[in-house]
Design an enzyme around this catalytic site. Structure first.
Site, short mmCIF file in Angstrom:
data_model
loop_
_atom_site.label_atom_id
_atom_site.label_comp_id
_atom_site.label_asym_id
_atom_site.label_seq_id
_atom_site.Cartn_x
_atom_site.Cartn_y
_atom_site.Cartn_z
N ASP A 1 0.83 -1.21 0.00
CA ASP A 1 0.00 0.00 0.00
C ASP A 1 0.86 1.26 0.00
OD1 ASP A 1 -2.13 -1.59 0.05
OD2 ASP A 1 -2.82 -1.04 2.08
N GLU B 1 3.94 1.63 -1.14
CA GLU B 1 4.58 1.87 -2.44
C GLU B 1 3.57 2.44 -3.43
OE1 GLU B 1 7.72 -1.36 -3.70
OE2 GLU B 1 6.23 -2.22 -2.33
N PHE B 2 2.36 1.86 -3.38
CA PHE B 2 1.30 2.33 -4.28
C PHE B 2 1.03 3.82 -4.03
CE2 PHE B 2 -2.93 3.15 -5.80
CZ PHE B 2 -3.05 2.37 -6.95
N ASP B 3 0.87 4.16 -2.74
CA ASP B 3 0.56 5.55 -2.41
C ASP B 3 1.67 6.50 -2.83
OD1 ASP B 3 -1.83 4.75 -1.44
OD2 ASP B 3 -1.23 4.75 0.67
N SER C 1 -37.16 0.84 -16.65
CA SER C 1 -37.18 0.19 -15.34
C SER C 1 -37.77 -1.21 -15.53
CB SER C 1 -37.96 1.01 -14.33
OG SER C 1 -39.27 1.14 -14.78
N LEU C 2 -37.96 -1.92 -14.45
CA LEU C 2 -38.42 -3.30 -14.56
C LEU C 2 -39.82 -3.43 -13.98
CD1 LEU C 2 -35.25 -5.22 -13.34
CD2 LEU C 2 -36.22 -5.32 -15.62
N GLU D 1 -30.52 -13.05 -11.73
CA GLU D 1 -29.50 -12.28 -11.01
C GLU D 1 -30.11 -11.69 -9.76
OE1 GLU D 1 -28.43 -9.09 -13.61
OE2 GLU D 1 -27.82 -10.50 -15.15
N LYS E 1 -31.12 -8.71 -7.38
CA LYS E 1 -31.47 -7.32 -7.63
C LYS E 1 -30.88 -6.49 -6.49
CE LYS E 1 -35.35 -4.43 -8.93
NZ LYS E 1 -35.18 -3.31 -8.03
N ASP F 1 -29.89 -3.20 -4.31
CA ASP F 1 -30.66 -2.03 -3.92
C ASP F 1 -29.75 -0.82 -3.80
OD1 ASP F 1 -32.82 -0.60 -3.26
OD2 ASP F 1 -33.02 -1.37 -1.22
N ARG G 1 -29.46 7.52 -13.64
CA ARG G 1 -30.61 7.15 -14.48
C ARG G 1 -31.48 8.36 -14.78
NH1 ARG G 1 -35.92 5.69 -13.81
NH2 ARG G 1 -36.67 4.29 -15.43
N GLU H 1 -25.41 -1.26 -10.95
CA GLU H 1 -26.01 -0.67 -9.75
C GLU H 1 -24.89 -0.15 -8.84
OE1 GLU H 1 -29.15 -0.57 -9.91
OE2 GLU H 1 -30.01 -0.38 -7.91
N TYR I 1 -24.24 -5.08 -14.73
CA TYR I 1 -25.12 -6.16 -15.17
C TYR I 1 -25.57 -6.06 -16.63
CZ TYR I 1 -28.45 -2.66 -13.47
OH TYR I 1 -29.10 -1.49 -13.22
N LYS J 1 -39.70 -9.25 -6.17
CA LYS J 1 -39.24 -8.54 -4.96
C LYS J 1 -39.59 -9.36 -3.73
CE LYS J 1 -39.05 -3.80 -6.13
NZ LYS J 1 -38.90 -2.58 -5.41
N CYS K 1 -36.51 13.47 32.48
CA CYS K 1 -35.41 12.75 31.84
C CYS K 1 -35.18 11.43 32.57
CB CYS K 1 -34.15 13.60 31.88
SG CYS K 1 -32.71 12.70 31.29
N CYS L 1 -31.59 11.73 34.36
CA CYS L 1 -31.21 12.68 35.41
C CYS L 1 -32.41 13.31 36.10
CB CYS L 1 -30.30 13.76 34.83
SG CYS L 1 -31.17 14.93 33.79
N CYS M 1 -33.80 16.70 27.08
CA CYS M 1 -33.43 16.95 28.47
C CYS M 1 -32.58 18.22 28.45
CB CYS M 1 -32.62 15.79 29.03
SG CYS M 1 -31.81 16.24 30.57
N CYS N 1 -26.63 15.92 33.06
CA CYS N 1 -27.23 14.66 32.63
C CYS N 1 -26.14 13.71 32.10
CB CYS N 1 -28.26 14.98 31.55
SG CYS N 1 -29.09 13.54 30.92
S1 IVH Z 1 -31.53 -4.99 -15.32
C1 IVH Z 1 -34.49 -2.56 -18.28
N1 IVH Z 1 -30.35 -6.18 -13.33
O1 IVH Z 1 -33.47 -2.36 -10.72
C2 IVH Z 1 -33.89 -2.45 -16.94
N2 IVH Z 1 -31.49 -4.12 -12.91
O2 IVH Z 1 -36.37 -1.65 -11.37
C3 IVH Z 1 -32.75 -3.41 -16.86
N3 IVH Z 1 -31.31 -3.37 -10.59
O3 IVH Z 1 -33.16 0.53 -12.65
C4 IVH Z 1 -32.25 -3.46 -15.51
N4 IVH Z 1 -30.09 -5.05 -9.86
O4 IVH Z 1 -31.29 0.00 -10.97
C5 IVH Z 1 -31.08 -5.11 -13.72
N5 IVH Z 1 -29.23 -7.33 -11.68
C6 IVH Z 1 -29.95 -6.28 -12.07
C7 IVH Z 1 -30.33 -5.27 -11.17
C8 IVH Z 1 -31.10 -4.20 -11.63
C9 IVH Z 1 -30.69 -3.92 -9.54
C10 IVH Z 1 -32.10 -2.12 -10.55
C11 IVH Z 1 -31.74 -1.14 -11.63
C12 IVH Z 1 -33.01 -0.83 -12.35
C13 IVH Z 1 -34.04 -1.26 -11.38
C14 IVH Z 1 -35.25 -1.69 -12.15
#
Ligand code: IVH
Length: 697
Positions: free
Chosen positions: A32, A34-36, A81-82, A112, A114, A116, A135, A172, A224, A311, A419, A422, A437, A443
């Site tokens: 680390d 050396e890298f720095d 979106s999905l 895959e 999902k 968050d 997005r 993501e 993804y 979900k 409180c 106290c 308080c 306190c």
């Molecule tokens: S594919 C056409 N893959 O979920 C949309 N989305 O509700 C293709 N997300 O906006 C998205 N994990 O932010 C995809 N493995 C995954 C994901 C993923 C999380 C989120 C992404 C998207 C939202 C859709």
């Protein structure tokens, strides 16, 4: 090519190689340190030769660019979106639609996790990362390139060359739990608002104006999808493998499934397993594997017909409310906390209770926020309540099962008037939900909280002390305020002992001060005397004076004396210091107790002024003139320019407005700032023109 340019090129390639090996292959080929050291060397060379800095320079990982606003850019391909569902049956209906639309062709799915976080899109040109965009509304988002470049796992230049000249990858962006917890602990310590969940924290961090702060927040990203104008990959599966090869951090755990039932098994498999992951997930995404079939299926205006997300329900479980306890924080705010047990633990003594199983952990305590929330829920101890993990992190009570209530076995919960620590009568400030308080001097949790804040890493950084040790010192009457720390002696400390109970885990820990511990404590306290003035100012815990405000005040006033003597008018004249902070500072410094505390800290030898020489006055040729500095300069860095302006009587502002006199424009400045300045008729000057304004030019 000049020798300097060559050296910059070599260092850039070399550091990118090490970074790539580390993040993609988990191999460290260099220490680390050396890298720095190499990174610092590259940074210094780039500073004196900004024209040679490459787009894929690893120095951008640590940030440093300030973006007042983010430019809006259109997505080359819209970010849809999905469609989502919570039911397995609806997944089967989705599968029926896919089958029908494909008219009998064979097809497969890829499943895959999902994640968050927030959706991001990255553009690569000739293998080099050019742009990162949020997005937004799906058609256009914010250009946050400076901030996304701080994601260490995101390649600035991809591996291999067999790729389209321009392509986009999507993924993501997220904040791992560990970074989230650290950030919230820091924010809490600083008396600032904490984030409810890692998604909000990530979203905030990606939109910070100062990219070096984004870098400190340790964001990460899973990729993804891959998009380009030609059909580069035949299937989603091959694109994931291809992305991996290019050096991307591809979402782990994905699996090809031959039909929807296999996909459903995958979903069930991850239901609990996902809690072992270091980041928040909220479901599973199921995608048709073949790209030509994806095209055949097409999309609605909002979402593709070839994918769906399942979900997981936020887990909500019944629990018994055993009692409500009240926590008093550093600021005196009183928070009601539900003490819970699982239904089957109802008759166990509370110290034997393990708690309700919720989203991968056992929960014994949940926040009830404030008195309003208590009233809204209408709780009685002994009630069966519902607990949920909001954002899968902090448990909270969401409701009461009134049908199960037995009026003889339950008792109403009422918010205390005094409180719990106290006994002082609680007060409520106008417009605030919390009860406080008011006895900040007497306190115990407030006193201990102030000392904990004082020793915090970002304040006086006394690592050898911690919550437990402070509790012991407080208990023995040795420390009642931060200044008392500097009076502690070896003999007072040696041999002190105490069992400290961790309320969360129910476990207790024995703390004992032996020779080595005492040595360390005293050394840590001694060392804190060298901590800069700005840290001390933050450490005092003045309301609304967080680390950033403390830094600004220290830079502006230079000494504690000057700050103490500043009038309200002088305080609000400081850029970014408003009415609220100024009043709080005045109240703090006018208090006799605080004055004594400050005098004691001074006598102890703490730093009461900035290091280095104060800004020397060179002239007043820029008096009354305001400047905004933007971009990269040839002969000065931004801090030096700021000092030059101030030394000659000018003032530096952070944003472009109609009142601004000059925009000092360097290379690579944000086009939106330039545009705004042009629109408002602000005079735009170059570095050369600026130096021409100075005396002796
Ligand atoms: S594919 C056409 N893959 O979920 C949309 N989305 O509700 C293709 N997300 O906006 C998205 N994990 O932010 C995809 N493995 C995954 C994901 C993923 C999380 C989120 C992404 C998207 C939202 C859709």
């Amino acid at each position: 090519m000049t020798p300097v340019q060559q050296q910059i090129n070599e260092l850039t390639d070399r550091l990118n190689y090490y970074n790539d090996r580390y993040y993609q292959d988990s191999v460290s080929e260099i220490s680390d340190q050396e890298f720095d050291a190499l990174l610092k060397l590259l940074g210094d060379l780039e500073k004196s030769h900004p024209e040679f800095r490459r787009d894929d320079s690893p120095t951008q990982r640590v940030g440093g660019t300030i973006s007042k606003t983010f430019q809006t850019v259109y997505h080359r391909y819209p970010m849809l979106s999905l469609d989502n569902t919570y039911s397995e049956d609806e997944l089967r209906q989705f599968d029926t639609r896919v089958k029908k639309a494909l008219g009998g062709e064979a097809y497969e799915y890829v499943c895959e996790l999902k994640f968050d976080g927030i959706s991001l899109s990255f553009t690569y040109e000739n293998g080099v990362l050019k742009r990162g965009v949020t997005r937004g509304d799906g058609r256009r988002g914010d250009d946050i390139t400076h901030n996304i470049k701080t994601i260490k796992s995101l390649p600035l230049r991809i591996r291999g060359t067999d790729v389209p000249p321009v392509f986009e990858v999507r993924g993501e962006g997220f904040m791992p739990f560990s970074s989230f917890q650290r950030l919230n602990a820091d924010l809490e310590e600083m008396g600032e608002q904490t984030y409810a969940n890692p998604r909000n924290a990530a979203s905030g961090a990606f939109k910070l104006q100062d990219s070096s702060e984004t870098a400190r927040r340790n964001l990460d990203c899973y990729i993804y999808s891959f998009l380009s104008d030609d059909d580069f990959f035949p299937t989603h599966e091959s694109s994931l493998a291809g992305l991996r090869k290019m050096g991307f951090n591809v979402s782990p755990g994905w699996r090809k499934c031959s039909d929807i039932e296999e996909a459903i098994l995958y979903i069930r498999e991850w239901q609990e397993k996902r809690f072992e992951l270091p980041l928040a997930t909220d479901g599973i995404v199921i995608k048709v594997n073949s790209y030509s079939q994806q095209q055949e299926l097409g999309a609605t205006a909002k979402s593709p017909r070839w994918a769906i997300s399942f979900k997981y329900q936020a887990e909500n479980k019944p629990a018994v409310l055993r009692k409500v306890s009240y926590q008093v924080g550093r600021t005196g705010a009183v928070t009601p906390v539900a003490n819970l047990c699982a239904i089957e633990e109802r008759d166990l003594p509370y110290d034997k209770v393990k708690g309700v199983h919720l989203s991968g952990t056992r929960v014994k305590r949940a926040t009830l926020h404030n008195a309003n929330e208590l009233e809204r829920l209408g709780l009685r101890t002994g009630d069966v309540v519902f607990v949920e993990k909001s954002g899968e992190i902090i448990p909270k009570v969401t409701g009461v099962d009134v049908a199960q209530r037995d009026f003889f076995l339950t008792e109403p919960v009422t918010f205390p008037l005094n409180c719990p620590e106290c006994g002082a009568l609680l007060i409520r400030r106008e417009g605030e939900a919390a009860w406080y308080c008011p006895d900040e001097r007497g306190c115990p949790p407030q006193i201990k909280g102030r000392i904990e804040h004082f020793i915090h890493r970002k304040a006086m950084n006394i690592e050898s002390l911690g919550e437990g040790k402070i509790e012991l010192l407080f208990d023995r009457g040795l420390v009642r305020s931060p200044a008392d720390l500097y009076d502690l002696t070896y003999d007072q400390l040696l041999g002190l002992e105490k069992n400290i109970l961790n309320e969360e885990t129910g476990k207790s820990k024995r703390i004992s001060f032996r020779e080595k511990t005492v040595d360390n404590i005293l050394k840590g306290i001694e060392l804190s005397k060298t901590v800069p003035f700005r840290n001390l100012l933050f450490a005092l815990g003045i309301r609304f004076v967080g680390a950033t405000v403390a830094e600004k005040l220290a830079a502006y006033f230079g000494t504690m004396e000057a700050l103490q003597a500043a009038s309200y008018e002088q305080l609000v004249a400081v850029p970014e210091i408003g009415d609220k902070i100024a009043l709080s500072l005045k109240a703090y410094f006018e208090d006799a107790y605080n004055q004594l505390e400050i005098a004691r800290l001074k006598a102890a030898g703490l730093k009461f002024e900035n290091d280095g020489k104060p800004v020397e006055v060179e002239s007043d040729v820029l008096a009354g003139k305001t400047f905004v500095i933007s971009g990269v300069f040839l002969h000065y860095d931004r801090e030096e320019l700021k000092q030059k302006i101030e030394a000659n009587g000018g003032k530096v502002l952070s944003g472009v407005s109609g009142k601004l006199n000059y925009l000092l424009a360097g290379d690579n400045m944000g086009p939106s700032k330039l545009e705004k300045a042009q629109k408002l008729g602000v005079t735009i000057i170059s570095e050369e023109e600026f130096t021409g304004m100075l005396p002796g030019a």
